[in-house]
Write a protein that holds these residues in place. Structure first.
Motif, short mmCIF file in Angstrom:
data_model
loop_
_atom_site.label_atom_id
_atom_site.label_comp_id
_atom_site.label_asym_id
_atom_site.label_seq_id
_atom_site.Cartn_x
_atom_site.Cartn_y
_atom_site.Cartn_z
N ASN A 107 -3.84 5.21 -3.18
CA ASN A 107 -4.18 3.80 -3.39
C ASN A 107 -3.02 2.97 -3.92
O ASN A 107 -3.16 2.21 -4.88
CB ASN A 107 -5.41 3.68 -4.30
CG ASN A 107 -5.99 2.28 -4.27
OD1 ASN A 107 -5.71 1.51 -3.33
ND2 ASN A 107 -6.74 1.91 -5.29
N GLY A 108 -1.87 3.14 -3.30
CA GLY A 108 -0.73 2.27 -3.64
C GLY A 108 0.10 2.77 -4.79
O GLY A 108 0.98 2.06 -5.27
N ASP B 243 0.84 -1.20 0.00
CA ASP B 243 0.00 0.00 0.00
C ASP B 243 0.87 1.25 0.00
O ASP B 243 2.08 1.17 0.24
CB ASP B 243 -0.94 0.00 1.22
CG ASP B 243 -2.29 0.62 0.87
OD1 ASP B 243 -2.36 1.35 -0.15
OD2 ASP B 243 -3.25 0.37 1.60
#
Ligand code: S3P
Length: 425
Positions: A141-142, A137
């Motif tokens: 959102n990563g 992560d």
């Protein structure tokens, strides 16, 4: 912020075996040693910020490292959780490959980097890795570092990458080695293949068939590396362009990898009229040899194929284009937008400051050959932009601001450049 001034060069003859060692191979030497049983011996490891950061992370993950100044010996003790934050500095290669390696390691890991790396897209690796069970992560959102990784068991995959990226390919290959079955990775165009060559040399079962690579999970630890890292063709190419734009000059680069996925920029320079010869001297993991580059008048060229084979060389190739007769065009190179800087913008803006007419496209640019003029340009914190415009200075003189970034890949650049012309910092 340090600024450097380069003065126009007369003709020169330059021969060197001291151009920076290959960055891609050095990163991989340090990381892959973690998967071996026994001592990996690495000579001519690149002692630059990016690769020294990777080496430090390898130690933080538990490897014992002895450096006698000539050879670096790495003994893996497996990959261990650490309380320390793993800092990749400026290196996208470091961060993306560690994502693949650590996704299956036992423990929790945090990867971070400098202000530039924290702006670069990581989804290209976090997304396919998450799809096979990795627990990764980060911000957005990563997509953005710092990234956190909790090692997990990974499933076998059949993945088709939309981009030709050796970083994505290598991250997925590293994940595949410790997944639960045979994996297949496909890419749209062959990207540099050091990972495949080195892992094969270490005894991994990796089958390459054109654009498709099949990877079998490791049944036992890999055989340690025993390697002398060749010269980096991307670093060497700055001096190739130096000779190509300076009448009556010759450059001989020794001990460089002649891997076809890395010397495409030299081939383009040949198409532009430069006289280049290649001599193979040895072959271990990679074909290695010498490249001789002799000045000849340059003519314009269009570059639209095998882009991943010369993506890192495009900034300084643009300096050769600025010195060529006619309009050169670079297409299909949108990846330039997400390198250490947006290299389409930074090249075009700086060339304009030097009096060169350009056109900017979403996936490249055009350069109208002309008379380069001395200017004060900025590196935008990007080592290849800094070095490209210092090379332009051989033609017309140049001042480049914010040059510390050169230490990420080529710490002795100035020492070597001063063999060709006068330089001041
Ligand atoms: C690298 C791959 C290339 C290149 C980078 C080093 C590597 O990036 O631009 O400097 O060592 O794998 P991509 O794979 O993202 O194109």
């Amino acid at each position: 912020m340090i600024r450097a001034t380069v003065y126009p060069a007369g003709s020169f003859e330059f021969k060197s075996d001291a151009i920076a060692a290959d960055k891609s191979i050095s990163h991989r030497c340090a990381m892959f040693s973690l998967l071996a049983e026994g001592e990996s011996q690495i000579e001519n490891f690149l002692r630059a910020e990016d690769t020294l950061n990777t080496l430090k992370i390898v130690a933080q993950l538990g490897a014992s490292i002895v450096d006698d100044g000539k050879t670096i010996t790495i003994r893996s003790n497996g990959i261990h959780e650490t309380s320390e934050i793993l800092d990749c500095g400026n290196s996208g290669t470091g961060m993306r490959l560690f994502c693949g390696l650590l996704s299956s390691a036992e423990g929790h890991f945090i990867l971070t980097g400098d202000e530039y790396l924290k702006r670069r897209p990581m989804k290209r690796v976090t997304q396919p890795l998450r799809a096979i069970g990795a627990r990764l992560d980060g911000r957005n959102n990563g997509d953005l570092a710092p990234l956190s990784i909790r090692g997990a068991s990974l499933q076998a995959f059949d993945y088709e990458s939309k981009i030709a990226s050796a970083q994505v390919k290598s991250a997925m290959i590293l994940a595949a080695l410790r997944s639960d079955g045979v994996c297949t990775f496909r890419e749209p165009e062959l990207s540099r293949d050091h990972t495949e060559r080195m892992l094969l040399g270490m005894g991994a079962q990796v089958e390459v068939n054109g654009l498709e690579t099949k990877i079998y999970p490791l049944q036992k630890p890999l055989t340690p590396l025993n390697i002398r890292v060749p010269t980096d063709p991307s670093s060497a190419f700055f001096f190739a362009v130096a000779a190509a734009i300076t009448p009556n000059s010759t450059v001989v680069i020794e001990g460089v990898t002649l891997n076809p996925t890395r010397i495409e920029a030299f081939k383009v320079l040949e198409r532009m009229g430069t006289n280049i010869t290649y001599t193979l001297t040895s072959e271990k993991y990679e074909p290695i040899g010498n490249i001789t580059v002799k000045y000849a008048p340059l003519k314009a060229v269009t570059v639209e194929e095998n882009i991943s084979w010369l993506i890192d060389e495009l900034p300084v190739l643009s300096i050769a284009m600025a010195c060529a007769s006619g309009k050169s065009i670079i297409k299909n190179a949108e990846e330039l937008r997400v390198k250490e800087s947006d290299r389409i913008k930074t090249v075009v803006d700086n060339l304009n400051l030097c009096g060169i007419v350009t056109e900017e496209y979403s996936d490249g640019y055009a350069v109208q050959g002309g008379e380069l003029q001395k200017a004060v340009v900025n590196s935008y914190g990007d080592h290849r932009i800094a070095m490209s415009f210092l090379i332009a200075g051989l033609r017309c003189g140049m001042e480049v601001e914010d040059i510390e970034c050169i230490n990420t890949s080529f710490p002795n650049f100035f020492e070597l450049l001063s063999a060709c012309t006068k330089v001041e910092k």
